[in-house]
Design an enzyme around this catalytic site. Structure first.
Site, mmCIF file in Angstrom:
data_model
loop_
_atom_site.group_PDB
_atom_site.id
_atom_site.type_symbol
_atom_site.label_atom_id
_atom_site.label_comp_id
_atom_site.label_asym_id
_atom_site.label_seq_id
_atom_site.Cartn_x
_atom_site.Cartn_y
_atom_site.Cartn_z
ATOM 1 N N SER A 272 119.642 -4.167 80.834
ATOM 2 C CA SER A 272 118.445 -3.624 81.479
ATOM 3 C C SER A 272 117.219 -4.542 81.500
ATOM 4 C CB SER A 272 118.022 -2.289 80.860
ATOM 5 O OG SER A 272 119.111 -1.406 80.771
ATOM 6 N N SER A 310 123.306 -1.789 83.793
ATOM 7 C CA SER A 310 121.943 -2.279 83.555
ATOM 8 C C SER A 310 120.934 -1.262 84.075
ATOM 9 C CB SER A 310 121.731 -3.620 84.260
ATOM 10 O OG SER A 310 120.501 -4.198 83.874
ATOM 11 N N GLY A 311 119.951 -0.955 83.246
ATOM 12 C CA GLY A 311 118.878 -0.051 83.652
ATOM 13 C C GLY A 311 117.689 -0.855 84.134
#
Length: 396
Positions: A272, A310-311
């Protein structure tokens, strides 16, 4: 040279607080070329009134023991109008991949502004930081009877005892209380202590751009907490740095003879990024949502393709229109830029995001954490050599 010094050590367990930076060069100092004109500090604090504060928690080493450590984490606070203001800011948020969390965004989307600071920490500490901010808002008598703070996260469980819950309410409070204008720390600081990026040490970074429009000057500032990307993807100023260093400086185990398997491991490329954008240009919430989207363009310049886990979450706010009201009040008049004037602001945000991410990679230091897991910094000399090879190195 943009050298800055980090602030005070406030406890023997290496609890660090402040906004001034550790010694070390930034990306421009190494000859990385960037488009656009930066502000005085090349930081989000170049937008007048914005303050940044950190608490960095670094203690213990060796085998991971839940609740004991090693601890490699922290908290970052961004206050749009500073600690003394009780006025919200128009804002918008966006995501390019939503494997993460940013609290308060539902209410932000509905009404177009948020109260108090933007906070960033690790994935499993969002709740305690959110509660601490509610307490701060109540303590300072922020207008309103209830609050939904904006708190975001990235995952540091490879280096940190993330399930030990070492971030406490007092750490969030201290990050707010020590927030300041001026130069901003980068690298292994605040919520970015335990992060990795493109297979190198990640963390916190910042940059800004100043643009001229109709005879007026406006600033766009960006702060990032970077924990994303796969090594082969990495490009710096267009040079394929990740490909050139594909098999070198990889994460490894150090100092633990029989390190246990790290049950907190994540898939390559997952992890992220949080991007906070500030501007003094008068923009309304729908325009700020459009601005927030440009963070993805900055990531793309670094070669990121957006992994499944992934944020990648972004928030943008404007410090213009100081008469925005949290509750009650009367009819107000606000200013805004015409939509067809926004392209230069969008370009500035893209440029600043790219540079902020690069500043993370340059500033972050090699760090060993849980079970001896070690993430190495991007080597400066080899970065310069690669930039020179591809005709991208500029004079210091």
């Amino acid at each position: 040279m943009h050298y800055r010094r980090f602030a005070a050590i406030i406890a023997a367990s290496m609890v660090l607080a402040g906004a001034a930076s550790a010694d070390g060069p930034r990306a421009r100092d190494l000859g990385v070329p960037f488009a656009g004109k930066p502000g005085a500090n090349n930081a989000i604090t170049d937008v007048a009134g914005v303050e940044v504060g950190y608490v960095s928690l670094i203690s213990g080493d060796g085998k991971l023991e839940r609740g004991k450590g090693p601890v490699r984490t922290g908290v970052t606070a961004v206050l749009p109008r500073g600690k003394d203001s009780r006025t919200p800011v128009y804002a918008g948020w966006e995501t390019s991949n939503a494997a993460g969390e940013m609290t308060g965004t539902v209410w932000l989307e509905e009404r177009g502004y948020f109260d108090g600071p933007v906070m960033i920490t690790n994935t499993h500490s969002v709740g305690v930081v959110r509660d601490a901010v509610v307490g701060w808002l109540a303590d300072v008598k922020w207008p309103g009877a209830w609050f939904t703070p904006v708190v975001a996260e990235t995952y540091d469980g490879m280096l940190n005892d993330i399930n030990g819950f070492h971030v406490k309410p007092e750490h969030a409070m201290r990050a707010i209380q020590t927030a300041a204008t001026g130069p901003v720390a980068e690298g292994n600081v605040g919520g970015g202590v335990g992060m990795q990026c493109f297979g190198f040490k990640g963390g916190t970074g910042t940059a800004s751009r100043v643009v001229e429009m109709d005879g007026k000057s406006y600033t766009v500032g960006v702060l990032v907490q970077c924990n994303f990307g796969m090594r082969p993807w990495l490009r710096v100023a267009g040079a394929p740095v990740g490909e050139e260093l594909a098999g070198k400086y990889l994460p490894e185990t150090r100092g633990v003879k029989t390190a246990a398997a790290n049950n907190n491991a994540v898939a390559p490329g997952d992890g992220s990024i949080i991007v906070v954008m500030a501007t003094d240009a008068p923009m309304l919430p729908h325009q700020l949502k459009r601005l927030a989207k440009r963070a993805a363009a900055g990531m793309g310049r670094m070669g990121d393709a957006g992994s499944n886990g992934s944020g990648d979450i972004f928030v943008a706010f404007s410090t213009a229109n100081p008469n925005v009201q949290s509750v009650g009040g009367t009819v107000i008049s606000v200013e805004t830029m015409p939509n067809d004037k926004l392209t230069v602001i969008f370009e500035a945000a893209t440029q600043a995001t790219e540079e902020a991410i690069t500043n993370v990679l340059v500033a972050a230091e090699t760090l060993t954490g849980a079970n001896g897991y070690t993430v190495q910094r991007l080597p400066h000399a080899e970065l310069r050599a690669i930039l020179k090879k591809y005709g991208r190195l500029v004079a210091n």
